[in-house]
Design a protein around this motif. Structure first.
Motif, PDB file in Angstrom:
ATOM      1  N   ASP A 139      -3.997  -8.918  -4.103  1.00 21.65           N
ATOM      2  CA  ASP A 139      -4.758  -9.717  -5.076  1.00 21.65           C
ATOM      3  C   ASP A 139      -5.105 -11.080  -4.480  1.00 21.65           C
ATOM      4  N   ALA A 140      -6.202 -11.685  -5.003  1.00 17.79           N
ATOM      5  CA  ALA A 140      -6.596 -13.020  -4.549  1.00 17.79           C
ATOM      6  C   ALA A 140      -5.466 -14.008  -4.822  1.00 17.79           C
ATOM      7  N   LEU A 141      -5.268 -14.956  -3.894  1.00 18.26           N
ATOM      8  CA  LEU A 141      -4.248 -16.006  -4.079  1.00 18.26           C
ATOM      9  C   LEU A 141      -4.705 -16.949  -5.187  1.00 18.26           C
ATOM     10  N   ASN A 142      -3.745 -17.467  -5.972  1.00 15.67           N
ATOM     11  CA  ASN A 142      -4.161 -18.173  -7.202  1.00 15.67           C
ATOM     12  C   ASN A 142      -4.152 -19.705  -7.113  1.00 15.67           C
ATOM     13  N   LEU A 143      -3.781 -20.277  -5.979  1.00 13.01           N
ATOM     14  CA  LEU A 143      -3.729 -21.740  -5.788  1.00 13.01           C
ATOM     15  C   LEU A 143      -2.761 -22.440  -6.745  1.00 13.01           C
ATOM     16  N   SER A 144      -1.931 -21.667  -7.462  1.00  8.13           N
ATOM     17  CA  SER A 144      -1.005 -22.289  -8.421  1.00  8.13           C
ATOM     18  C   SER A 144       0.451 -22.124  -8.031  1.00  8.13           C
ATOM     19  N   ASP A 145       0.832 -20.946  -7.606  1.00  5.71           N
ATOM     20  CA  ASP A 145       2.248 -20.657  -7.380  1.00  5.71           C
ATOM     21  C   ASP A 145       2.500 -20.327  -5.919  1.00  5.71           C
ATOM     22  N   ARG A 146       3.794 -20.356  -5.578  1.00  8.25           N
ATOM     23  CA  ARG A 146       4.226 -19.829  -4.295  1.00  8.25           C
ATOM     24  C   ARG A 146       4.060 -18.300  -4.350  1.00  8.25           C
ATOM     25  N   GLU A 147       3.480 -17.713  -3.288  1.00  6.11           N
ATOM     26  CA  GLU A 147       3.216 -16.269  -3.310  1.00  6.11           C
ATOM     27  C   GLU A 147       3.544 -15.656  -1.950  1.00  6.11           C
ATOM     28  N   PHE A 148       3.847 -14.361  -1.990  1.00  2.00           N
ATOM     29  CA  PHE A 148       3.986 -13.646  -0.724  1.00  2.00           C
ATOM     30  C   PHE A 148       2.581 -13.449  -0.176  1.00  2.00           C
ATOM     31  N   PHE A 149       2.396 -13.862   1.065  1.00  2.00           N
ATOM     32  CA  PHE A 149       1.063 -14.083   1.644  1.00  2.00           C
ATOM     33  C   PHE A 149       0.852 -13.183   2.843  1.00  2.00           C
ATOM     34  N   VAL A 150      -0.336 -12.612   2.938  1.00  3.88           N
ATOM     35  CA  VAL A 150      -0.682 -11.865   4.157  1.00  3.88           C
ATOM     36  C   VAL A 150      -2.100 -12.236   4.567  1.00  3.88           C
ATOM     37  N   ALA A 151      -2.289 -12.452   5.872  1.00  3.92           N
ATOM     38  CA  ALA A 151      -3.624 -12.746   6.408  1.00  3.92           C
ATOM     39  C   ALA A 151      -3.760 -12.034   7.739  1.00  3.92           C
ATOM     40  N   GLY A 152      -4.992 -11.690   8.091  1.00  2.27           N
ATOM     41  CA  GLY A 152      -5.184 -11.038   9.381  1.00  2.27           C
ATOM     42  C   GLY A 152      -6.633 -10.797   9.713  1.00  2.27           C
ATOM     43  N   THR A 153      -6.842 -10.220  10.883  1.00  2.00           N
ATOM     44  CA  THR A 153      -8.171  -9.700  11.201  1.00  2.00           C
ATOM     45  C   THR A 153      -8.464  -8.618  10.165  1.00  2.00           C
ATOM     46  N   PRO A 154      -9.738  -8.296   9.899  1.00  2.00           N
ATOM     47  CA  PRO A 154     -10.025  -7.281   8.876  1.00  2.00           C
ATOM     48  C   PRO A 154      -9.255  -5.976   9.126  1.00  2.00           C
ATOM     49  N   LYS A 155      -9.218  -5.560  10.395  1.00  2.00           N
ATOM     50  CA  LYS A 155      -8.554  -4.284  10.725  1.00  2.00           C
ATOM     51  C   LYS A 155      -7.038  -4.375  10.485  1.00  2.00           C
ATOM     52  N   ALA A 156      -6.405  -5.412  10.996  1.00  4.22           N
ATOM     53  CA  ALA A 156      -4.952  -5.554  10.834  1.00  4.22           C
ATOM     54  C   ALA A 156      -4.595  -5.766   9.361  1.00  4.22           C
ATOM     55  N   TYR A 157      -5.425  -6.540   8.656  1.00  3.49           N
ATOM     56  CA  TYR A 157      -5.169  -6.801   7.234  1.00  3.49           C
ATOM     57  C   TYR A 157      -5.131  -5.485   6.455  1.00  3.49           C
ATOM     58  N   GLU A 158      -6.080  -4.599   6.719  1.00  2.00           N
ATOM     59  CA  GLU A 158      -6.096  -3.298   6.014  1.00  2.00           C
ATOM     60  C   GLU A 158      -4.814  -2.536   6.294  1.00  2.00           C
ATOM     61  N   GLU A 159      -4.422  -2.499   7.563  1.00  2.00           N
ATOM     62  CA  GLU A 159      -3.206  -1.768   7.943  1.00  2.00           C
ATOM     63  C   GLU A 159      -1.978  -2.390   7.274  1.00  2.00           C
ATOM     64  N   MET A 160      -1.913  -3.728   7.257  1.00  2.00           N
ATOM     65  CA  MET A 160      -0.732  -4.412   6.714  1.00  2.00           C
ATOM     66  C   MET A 160      -0.642  -4.259   5.205  1.00  2.00           C
ATOM     67  N   THR A 161      -1.763  -4.439   4.500  1.00  2.00           N
ATOM     68  CA  THR A 161      -1.683  -4.379   3.027  1.00  2.00           C
ATOM     69  C   THR A 161      -1.351  -2.971   2.566  1.00  2.00           C
ATOM     70  N   ARG A 162      -1.836  -1.960   3.282  1.00  2.00           N
ATOM     71  CA  ARG A 162      -1.504  -0.580   2.914  1.00  2.00           C
ATOM     72  C   ARG A 162       0.015  -0.398   2.931  1.00  2.00           C
ATOM     73  N   LEU A 163       0.663  -0.913   3.951  1.00  2.00           N
ATOM     74  CA  LEU A 163       2.128  -0.781   4.060  1.00  2.00           C
ATOM     75  C   LEU A 163       2.860  -1.716   3.097  1.00  2.00           C
ATOM     76  N   LEU A 164       2.399  -2.969   3.008  1.00  2.00           N
ATOM     77  CA  LEU A 164       3.126  -3.963   2.191  1.00  2.00           C
ATOM     78  C   LEU A 164       3.136  -3.598   0.716  1.00  2.00           C
ATOM     79  N   GLN A 165       2.102  -2.918   0.268  1.00  2.00           N
ATOM     80  CA  GLN A 165       2.056  -2.575  -1.156  1.00  2.00           C
ATOM     81  C   GLN A 165       3.127  -1.553  -1.528  1.00  2.00           C
ATOM     82  N   LYS A 166       3.746  -0.951  -0.518  1.00  2.00           N
ATOM     83  CA  LYS A 166       4.858  -0.029  -0.799  1.00  2.00           C
ATOM     84  C   LYS A 166       6.173  -0.786  -0.930  1.00  2.00           C
ATOM     85  N   ASP A 167       6.176  -2.069  -0.467  1.00  2.00           N
ATOM     86  CA  ASP A 167       7.412  -2.860  -0.500  1.00  2.00           C
ATOM     87  C   ASP A 167       7.670  -3.395  -1.893  1.00  2.00           C
TER      88      ASP A 167
END
Ligand code: 2AM
Ligand code: CA
Ligand code: CA
Ligand code: CA
Length: 260
Positions: free
Chosen positions: A228-256
């Motif tokens: 989900d988009a970051l909300n600029l209000s709270d501390r959040e678990f954050f992920v950023a990357g190249t488009p390719k790496a971001y897709e790979e990472m979010t697919r896995l992280l959403q299982k955590d």
């Protein structure tokens, strides 16, 4: 746009002179906030006050969100908002005297307008925004190569790597290596310059606001670990990357599942 960019750069360079002088004079006052690893120094506070005064002189109607001095809550993002982290990586500032940054973002009507991340010791300023592009000091830069996780280094928050985020470690194992600099600004500079494929952390708005403007301008991706988009209000678990790496990472992280 040119005027505000010129102004903000002048504040950054003036503030960084004071920060460098404080290192040279070896006279820091260090206090803890929430726990023994959560530090603040007189220089964090003085730098934020200095920037606050500059912002208010430049634009008396602007709102400011900043980590220190009780400026860390803002609910109304209408109009012009400056988001300030006077020293990002305070632990590094105190213990290493390097690997810390000064960061300023400008949002207009809650939309990213300008971002500045300054690595004070390396004298590297990344700056720019959607209407002007991204620059490293005076040189315009392009987006880094769109590498996947297996093709580069992953930046991570040490706390998350050590706890129950199994997929963060799995992503670390897929990467060519893991780096933990202890400074969001250092990691985001490295990502923007193509020295990382991604960064996973636990961040507050002032930790990612400036970097977020630059990432978005270059087509790099960031969100919370649920995607989900970051909300600029709270501390959040954050992920950023190249488009390719971001897709790979979010697919896995959403299982955590988040486990504290
Ligand atoms: P700070 O030095 O400005 O507080 C470290 O992983 C990065 O996350 C730093 O950029 C640090 O910024 C930020 N951070 C802020 N609070 C933190 C906390 N309680 N634990 C870990 N990192 C924190
Ligand atoms: Ca802090
Ligand atoms: Ca920070
Ligand atoms: Ca800080």
């Amino acid at each position: 746009m040119q005027e505000i960019v010129h102004e903000i750069k002048s504040w950054i360079y003036e503030a960084s002179e004071r920060i460098r002088a404080s290192i040279a004079s070896n006279q820091l006052t260090v206090c803890t906030k929430s726990d023994r690893t959560d530090l603040v120094t007189n220089i964090d506070k003085e730098t934020q006050d200095f920037l606050m005064t500059k912002i208010k002189n430049f634009d008396p109607t602007a709102k400011v969100l900043g980590e220190e001095n009780n400026q860390n809550h803002l609910t109304d993002f209408s109009g012009t908002v400056f988001i300030v982290d006077p020293i990002d990586g305070t632990m590094n500032f105190v213990l290493e005297q390097e690997n810390f940054c000064l960061m300023i973002a400008v949002y207009e009507e809650a939309k990213p307008s300008l971002g500045f991340i300054y690595d004070v010791v390396k004298d590297v300023l990344l700056w720019g925004g959607p209407s002007i592009g991204v620059y490293r000091n005076d040189e315009r830069i392009d987006a880094p190569a769109n590498k996947g996780v297996a093709e580069g280094l992953l930046g991570v928050n040490a706390g998350m790597y050590g706890t129950n985020f199994a997929h963060v470690r799995e992503i670390g194992n897929m990467a060519l290596g893991v780096r933990m600099s202890g400074c969001a600004g250092v990691e985001l500079i490295a990502l923007i310059l193509g020295k990382r494929i991604g960064y996973i952390s636990n961040l507050s708005p002032w930790d990612y606001a400036a970097g977020g403007v630059l990432l978005q301008t270059l087509g790099l991706k960031m969100s919370n670990i649920s995607g989900d988009a970051l909300n600029l209000s709270d501390r959040e678990f954050f992920v950023a990357g190249t488009p390719k790496a971001y897709e790979e990472m979010t697919r896995l992280l959403q299982k955590d599942e988040k486990v504290s």
